[in-house]
Design an enzyme around this catalytic site. Structure first.
Site, PDB file in Angstrom:
ATOM      1  CG  ASP A 267       3.082 -10.581  -2.151  1.00  0.00           C
ATOM      2  OD1 ASP A 267       3.276 -10.532  -3.562  1.00  0.00           O
ATOM      3  OD2 ASP A 267       3.067  -9.733  -1.516  1.00  0.00           O
TER       4      ASP A 267
ATOM      5  CG  HIS B  87       2.202  -6.083  -2.581  1.00  0.00           C
ATOM      6  ND1 HIS B  87       1.955  -7.650  -2.611  1.00  0.00           N
ATOM      7  CD2 HIS B  87       1.425  -5.632  -3.410  1.00  0.00           C
ATOM      8  CE1 HIS B  87       1.121  -7.881  -3.576  1.00  0.00           C
ATOM      9  NE2 HIS B  87       0.854  -6.858  -4.051  1.00  0.00           N
TER      10      HIS B  87
END
Length: 338
Positions: free
Chosen positions: A171, A198
Protein backbone atom coordinates in the site's frame (compact mmCIF):
# COMPACT_ATOMS: atom_id res chain seq x y z
CA UNK A 1 28.32 13.63 10.28
CA UNK A 2 31.48 11.54 10.13
CA UNK A 3 30.11 9.23 12.82
CA UNK A 4 26.85 8.72 10.91
CA UNK A 5 28.68 8.03 7.68
CA UNK A 6 30.97 5.50 9.34
CA UNK A 7 27.92 3.73 10.81
CA UNK A 8 26.26 3.43 7.43
CA UNK A 9 29.45 2.14 5.86
CA UNK A 10 29.82 -0.42 8.64
CA UNK A 11 26.24 -1.63 8.36
CA UNK A 12 26.59 -2.15 4.62
CA UNK A 13 29.80 -4.18 4.80
CA UNK A 14 29.87 -5.88 8.20
CA UNK A 15 26.69 -7.61 9.28
CA UNK A 16 25.34 -10.53 11.20
CA UNK A 17 24.49 -13.62 9.15
CA UNK A 18 20.72 -14.09 9.11
CA UNK A 19 18.65 -17.16 8.43
CA UNK A 20 15.44 -16.38 6.54
CA UNK A 21 12.64 -18.78 5.59
CA UNK A 22 9.99 -18.29 2.91
CA UNK A 23 6.85 -20.41 3.32
CA UNK A 24 5.17 -20.63 -0.07
CA UNK A 25 8.36 -20.04 -2.04
CA UNK A 26 7.14 -21.72 -5.22
CA UNK A 27 4.20 -19.37 -5.79
CA UNK A 28 3.68 -16.18 -7.73
CA UNK A 29 4.88 -14.03 -4.86
CA UNK A 30 7.24 -16.58 -3.33
CA UNK A 31 9.56 -16.95 -6.34
CA UNK A 32 10.35 -13.26 -6.98
CA UNK A 33 10.43 -12.65 -3.22
CA UNK A 34 13.00 -15.41 -2.84
CA UNK A 35 15.06 -13.90 -5.65
CA UNK A 36 15.10 -10.49 -3.97
CA UNK A 37 16.08 -12.07 -0.65
CA UNK A 38 18.92 -13.97 -2.37
CA UNK A 39 20.24 -10.58 -3.51
CA UNK A 40 20.09 -9.13 0.02
CA UNK A 41 23.57 -9.19 1.56
CA UNK A 42 22.10 -9.55 5.06
CA UNK A 43 20.60 -12.95 4.20
CA UNK A 44 23.23 -15.70 4.32
CA UNK A 45 21.01 -18.76 4.83
CA UNK A 46 17.82 -18.77 2.75
CA UNK A 47 15.35 -21.62 3.22
CA UNK A 48 12.50 -22.13 0.75
CA UNK A 49 9.46 -24.27 1.57
CA UNK A 50 6.45 -25.17 -0.53
CA UNK A 51 4.26 -28.17 -1.20
CA UNK A 52 6.02 -28.58 -4.54
CA UNK A 53 8.70 -26.89 -6.59
CA UNK A 54 10.74 -25.38 -3.76
CA UNK A 55 13.81 -27.49 -4.50
CA UNK A 56 13.80 -26.34 -8.12
CA UNK A 57 13.50 -22.69 -7.14
CA UNK A 58 16.33 -23.16 -4.65
CA UNK A 59 18.57 -24.82 -7.24
CA UNK A 60 17.91 -22.00 -9.68
CA UNK A 61 18.67 -19.26 -7.15
CA UNK A 62 21.75 -21.08 -5.84
CA UNK A 63 23.58 -20.26 -9.08
CA UNK A 64 23.48 -16.53 -8.30
CA UNK A 65 26.88 -15.51 -6.87
CA UNK A 66 25.88 -13.83 -3.63
CA UNK A 67 27.13 -14.67 -0.16
CA UNK A 68 24.31 -17.00 0.83
CA UNK A 69 23.24 -20.60 0.64
CA UNK A 70 19.77 -21.58 -0.59
CA UNK A 71 18.02 -24.79 0.39
CA UNK A 72 14.68 -26.06 -0.83
CA UNK A 73 12.27 -28.07 1.31
CA UNK A 74 9.22 -29.90 0.02
CA UNK A 75 7.08 -32.82 1.25
CA UNK A 76 7.16 -34.42 -2.21
CA UNK A 77 9.66 -37.02 -1.05
CA UNK A 78 9.56 -36.78 2.74
CA UNK A 79 7.14 -36.16 5.59
CA UNK A 80 5.78 -32.64 5.24
CA UNK A 81 6.13 -31.80 8.92
CA UNK A 82 9.75 -32.93 8.94
CA UNK A 83 10.57 -30.79 5.92
CA UNK A 84 8.73 -27.80 7.32
CA UNK A 85 10.47 -28.20 10.67
CA UNK A 86 13.85 -28.34 8.95
CA UNK A 87 13.07 -25.19 6.96
CA UNK A 88 12.19 -23.37 10.18
CA UNK A 89 14.89 -24.67 12.54
CA UNK A 90 16.76 -21.74 14.15
CA UNK A 91 15.52 -19.30 11.51
CA UNK A 92 15.32 -15.63 12.48
CA UNK A 93 12.79 -14.30 9.98
CA UNK A 94 9.84 -16.14 8.43
CA UNK A 95 7.91 -14.69 5.50
CA UNK A 96 4.51 -16.21 4.69
CA UNK A 97 3.26 -15.58 1.14
CA UNK A 98 1.60 -19.03 1.05
CA UNK A 99 -2.00 -19.33 -0.08
CA UNK A 100 -4.17 -18.83 -3.14
CA UNK A 101 -4.13 -15.59 -5.16
CA UNK A 102 -7.09 -13.33 -5.61
CA UNK A 103 -9.16 -13.78 -8.77
CA UNK A 104 -11.48 -11.38 -10.66
CA UNK A 105 -14.47 -10.42 -8.54
CA UNK A 106 -12.91 -11.97 -5.45
CA UNK A 107 -12.46 -9.82 -2.37
CA UNK A 108 -9.78 -10.45 0.25
CA UNK A 109 -12.52 -11.81 2.49
CA UNK A 110 -13.33 -14.40 -0.18
CA UNK A 111 -9.82 -15.73 0.27
CA UNK A 112 -10.39 -16.31 3.94
CA UNK A 113 -11.90 -19.80 3.87
CA UNK A 114 -8.87 -21.20 2.01
CA UNK A 115 -5.97 -19.16 3.32
CA UNK A 116 -7.04 -19.16 6.97
CA UNK A 117 -6.40 -22.87 7.34
CA UNK A 118 -3.06 -22.68 5.53
CA UNK A 119 -1.81 -19.84 7.71
CA UNK A 120 -3.04 -21.53 10.90
CA UNK A 121 -1.13 -24.72 10.13
CA UNK A 122 2.06 -22.85 9.21
CA UNK A 123 1.80 -20.75 12.37
CA UNK A 124 1.52 -23.95 14.43
CA UNK A 125 4.77 -25.22 12.96
CA UNK A 126 6.48 -21.87 13.52
CA UNK A 127 5.39 -21.93 17.17
CA UNK A 128 7.03 -25.34 17.60
CA UNK A 129 10.16 -24.89 15.51
CA UNK A 130 10.97 -21.17 15.41
CA UNK A 131 9.25 -19.54 18.41
CA UNK A 132 11.69 -16.61 18.50
CA UNK A 133 11.53 -15.72 14.82
CA UNK A 134 10.08 -12.51 13.41
CA UNK A 135 7.00 -13.48 11.40
CA UNK A 136 6.07 -11.42 8.34
CA UNK A 137 2.56 -12.26 7.13
CA UNK A 138 1.83 -11.58 3.46
CA UNK A 139 -1.00 -14.10 2.93
CA UNK A 140 -4.31 -12.34 2.47
CA UNK A 141 -6.57 -11.24 4.02
CA UNK A 142 -3.85 -9.76 6.25
CA UNK A 143 -6.44 -8.08 8.48
CA UNK A 144 -7.52 -11.58 9.51
CA UNK A 145 -4.44 -13.76 8.97
CA UNK A 146 -2.26 -11.76 11.37
CA UNK A 147 -4.78 -12.29 14.22
CA UNK A 148 -4.86 -15.98 13.26
CA UNK A 149 -1.09 -16.25 13.73
CA UNK A 150 -1.31 -14.35 17.01
CA UNK A 151 -3.98 -16.70 18.40
CA UNK A 152 -1.99 -19.79 17.42
CA UNK A 153 1.16 -18.42 19.06
CA UNK A 154 -0.83 -17.58 22.20
CA UNK A 155 -2.22 -21.11 22.36
CA UNK A 156 1.34 -22.41 22.20
CA UNK A 157 2.61 -19.95 24.81
CA UNK A 158 5.14 -18.25 22.50
CA UNK A 159 3.36 -15.06 21.41
CA UNK A 160 5.67 -12.06 21.13
CA UNK A 161 3.75 -9.05 19.76
CA UNK A 162 7.04 -7.32 18.95
CA UNK A 163 7.84 -9.94 16.33
CA UNK A 164 4.57 -10.37 14.45
CA UNK A 165 3.99 -8.16 11.43
CA UNK A 166 1.37 -7.84 8.73
CA UNK A 167 3.15 -6.63 5.59
CA UNK A 168 1.25 -3.57 4.34
CA UNK A 169 4.23 -2.17 2.43
CA UNK A 170 2.50 -2.71 -0.93
CA UNK A 171 0.00 0.00 0.00
CA UNK A 172 2.90 2.33 0.80
CA UNK A 173 4.77 1.80 -2.46
CA UNK A 174 1.56 2.09 -4.47
CA UNK A 175 0.80 5.38 -2.75
CA UNK A 176 4.24 6.72 -3.63
CA UNK A 177 3.86 5.65 -7.25
CA UNK A 178 0.30 6.84 -7.73
CA UNK A 179 0.80 10.25 -6.13
CA UNK A 180 3.87 10.79 -8.31
CA UNK A 181 1.77 10.11 -11.40
CA UNK A 182 -0.80 12.67 -10.28
CA UNK A 183 1.83 15.33 -9.60
CA UNK A 184 4.38 14.43 -12.28
CA UNK A 185 7.17 13.89 -9.75
CA UNK A 186 9.92 11.35 -9.05
CA UNK A 187 8.22 8.46 -7.21
CA UNK A 188 11.40 7.73 -5.24
CA UNK A 189 11.03 11.10 -3.52
CA UNK A 190 7.40 10.61 -2.56
CA UNK A 191 6.69 9.41 0.97
CA UNK A 192 3.09 8.67 1.88
CA UNK A 193 2.15 7.24 5.27
CA UNK A 194 -0.55 4.58 4.93
CA UNK A 195 -2.32 3.37 8.07
CA UNK A 196 -5.27 1.18 9.08
CA UNK A 197 -5.44 -2.25 7.49
CA UNK A 198 -4.61 -3.95 4.22
CA UNK A 199 -7.81 -4.21 2.23
CA UNK A 200 -10.15 -1.76 0.55
CA UNK A 201 -11.57 0.92 2.80
CA UNK A 202 -9.36 -0.14 5.71
CA UNK A 203 -6.38 1.26 3.75
CA UNK A 204 -6.00 4.90 4.81
CA UNK A 205 -3.37 6.95 2.94
CA UNK A 206 -2.60 10.16 4.83
CA UNK A 207 -2.35 12.51 1.85
CA UNK A 208 -2.82 15.49 4.17
CA UNK A 209 0.62 14.76 5.62
CA UNK A 210 2.41 14.90 2.25
CA UNK A 211 3.97 17.89 0.50
CA UNK A 212 1.00 17.89 -1.90
CA UNK A 213 -1.70 18.37 0.75
CA UNK A 214 -2.72 21.82 -0.51
CA UNK A 215 -2.90 20.94 -4.21
CA UNK A 216 -4.53 17.49 -4.34
CA UNK A 217 -8.16 18.15 -3.56
CA UNK A 218 -11.71 17.28 -4.47
CA UNK A 219 -12.29 14.66 -7.14
CA UNK A 220 -8.57 14.27 -7.78
CA UNK A 221 -8.04 13.39 -4.11
CA UNK A 222 -11.00 11.00 -4.11
CA UNK A 223 -9.69 9.21 -7.20
CA UNK A 224 -6.18 8.96 -5.76
CA UNK A 225 -7.40 7.49 -2.48
CA UNK A 226 -9.64 5.01 -4.28
CA UNK A 227 -6.80 3.88 -6.52
CA UNK A 228 -4.50 3.30 -3.53
CA UNK A 229 -7.23 1.37 -1.71
CA UNK A 230 -8.18 -0.78 -4.69
CA UNK A 231 -4.95 -0.85 -6.68
CA UNK A 232 -4.88 -4.62 -6.49
CA UNK A 233 -8.00 -4.77 -8.64
CA UNK A 234 -6.10 -3.14 -11.53
CA UNK A 235 -3.60 -5.98 -11.54
CA UNK A 236 -6.19 -8.74 -11.17
CA UNK A 237 -8.17 -7.34 -14.10
CA UNK A 238 -5.08 -6.72 -16.24
CA UNK A 239 -3.97 -10.33 -15.75
CA UNK A 240 -7.40 -11.54 -16.89
CA UNK A 241 -7.84 -13.81 -13.91
CA UNK A 242 -4.41 -15.41 -14.28
CA UNK A 243 -3.08 -13.89 -11.08
CA UNK A 244 -2.92 -10.96 -8.72
CA UNK A 245 -0.21 -8.52 -7.61
CA UNK A 246 2.79 -10.80 -7.29
CA UNK A 247 5.84 -8.87 -8.48
CA UNK A 248 5.01 -5.62 -6.70
CA UNK A 249 4.06 -7.59 -3.57
CA UNK A 250 7.37 -9.45 -3.72
CA UNK A 251 9.25 -6.15 -3.85
CA UNK A 252 7.19 -4.83 -0.94
CA UNK A 253 7.83 -7.98 1.10
CA UNK A 254 11.55 -7.87 0.40
CA UNK A 255 11.71 -4.20 1.37
CA UNK A 256 9.98 -4.83 4.68
CA UNK A 257 12.13 -7.89 5.41
CA UNK A 258 15.23 -5.77 4.82
CA UNK A 259 13.89 -3.15 7.24
CA UNK A 260 13.32 -5.82 9.90
CA UNK A 261 16.87 -7.08 9.43
CA UNK A 262 18.21 -3.52 9.54
CA UNK A 263 16.40 -3.09 12.85
CA UNK A 264 17.94 -6.33 14.11
CA UNK A 265 21.37 -4.92 13.25
CA UNK A 266 20.73 -1.83 15.34
CA UNK A 267 20.44 0.69 12.53
CA UNK A 268 18.72 3.83 13.74
CA UNK A 269 15.48 5.37 12.51
CA UNK A 270 14.24 2.31 10.64
CA UNK A 271 10.55 3.16 10.34
CA UNK A 272 7.93 1.35 8.27
CA UNK A 273 4.14 1.26 8.45
CA UNK A 274 3.03 -2.27 9.36
CA UNK A 275 -0.01 -4.07 10.77
CA UNK A 276 0.83 -5.00 14.37
CA UNK A 277 -0.59 -5.60 17.83
CA UNK A 278 -1.18 -1.94 18.61
CA UNK A 279 -2.35 0.17 21.57
CA UNK A 280 -3.69 2.97 19.36
CA UNK A 281 -7.33 1.84 19.33
CA UNK A 282 -7.29 -1.11 21.71
CA UNK A 283 -9.76 0.66 23.98
CA UNK A 284 -12.23 0.44 21.09
CA UNK A 285 -11.68 -3.30 20.76
CA UNK A 286 -9.30 -3.02 17.80
CA UNK A 287 -6.27 -5.07 18.75
CA UNK A 288 -4.29 -4.70 15.51
CA UNK A 289 -3.66 -1.59 13.46
CA UNK A 290 -1.15 -0.44 10.86
CA UNK A 291 0.83 2.69 11.60
CA UNK A 292 4.49 3.74 11.35
CA UNK A 293 6.64 1.52 13.56
CA UNK A 294 10.27 1.94 14.57
CA UNK A 295 12.07 -1.38 14.14
CA UNK A 296 14.92 -2.44 16.43
CA UNK A 297 16.95 -5.43 17.64
CA UNK A 298 13.89 -6.99 19.33
CA UNK A 299 11.43 -6.21 16.52
CA UNK A 300 8.90 -3.48 17.29
CA UNK A 301 10.70 -0.75 19.20
CA UNK A 302 8.05 1.99 19.06
CA UNK A 303 4.55 2.30 17.62
CA UNK A 304 3.88 5.80 16.36
CA UNK A 305 0.54 7.59 16.39
CA UNK A 306 -1.28 8.90 13.35
CA UNK A 307 -0.57 12.58 13.81
CA UNK A 308 -3.01 15.29 12.73
CA UNK A 309 -5.62 14.08 10.24
CA UNK A 310 -7.82 16.06 7.89
CA UNK A 311 -11.60 16.00 8.38
CA UNK A 312 -11.88 13.63 5.43
CA UNK A 313 -9.28 11.29 6.91
CA UNK A 314 -11.04 11.33 10.29
CA UNK A 315 -14.21 10.17 8.56
CA UNK A 316 -12.31 7.49 6.66
CA UNK A 317 -10.67 6.36 9.89
CA UNK A 318 -14.06 5.82 11.53
CA UNK A 319 -15.18 3.65 8.60
CA UNK A 320 -11.85 1.84 8.58
CA UNK A 321 -12.12 0.92 12.25
CA UNK A 322 -15.61 -0.52 11.88
CA UNK A 323 -14.51 -2.91 9.14
CA UNK A 324 -11.13 -3.66 10.68
CA UNK A 325 -12.66 -4.74 13.97
CA UNK A 326 -14.82 -7.30 12.16
CA UNK A 327 -11.85 -8.57 10.12
CA UNK A 328 -9.76 -9.08 13.25
CA UNK A 329 -12.53 -10.87 15.11
CA UNK A 330 -13.06 -13.13 12.11
CA UNK A 331 -9.47 -14.32 12.30
CA UNK A 332 -9.55 -14.77 16.05
CA UNK A 333 -12.80 -16.69 15.97
CA UNK A 334 -11.50 -19.00 13.23
CA UNK A 335 -8.75 -20.27 15.53
CA UNK A 336 -11.01 -20.55 18.55
CA UNK A 337 -13.58 -22.54 16.57
CA UNK A 338 -11.04 -24.75 14.79
Amino acid sequence: MLRALTRRQFSSTAFNPYKVTVLGAGGGIGQPLSLLLKLNHKVTDLRLYDLKGAKGVAADLSHIPTNSTVTGYTPESKDSQEELAAALKDTEVVLIPAGVPRKPGMTRDDLFAINAGIVRDLATSIAKNAPNAAILVISNPVNSTVPIVAEVLKQNGVYNPKKLFGVTTLDVIRASRFISEVRGTDPTTEHVTVVGGHSGITILPLVSQTKHKSVIKGEELDNLIHRIQFGGDEVVQAKNGAGSATLSMAQAGARFANSVLSGFEGERDVIEPTFVDSPLFKDEGIEFFASPVTLGPEGVEKIHGLGVLSDKEEQMLATCKETLKKNIEKGQNFVKQN
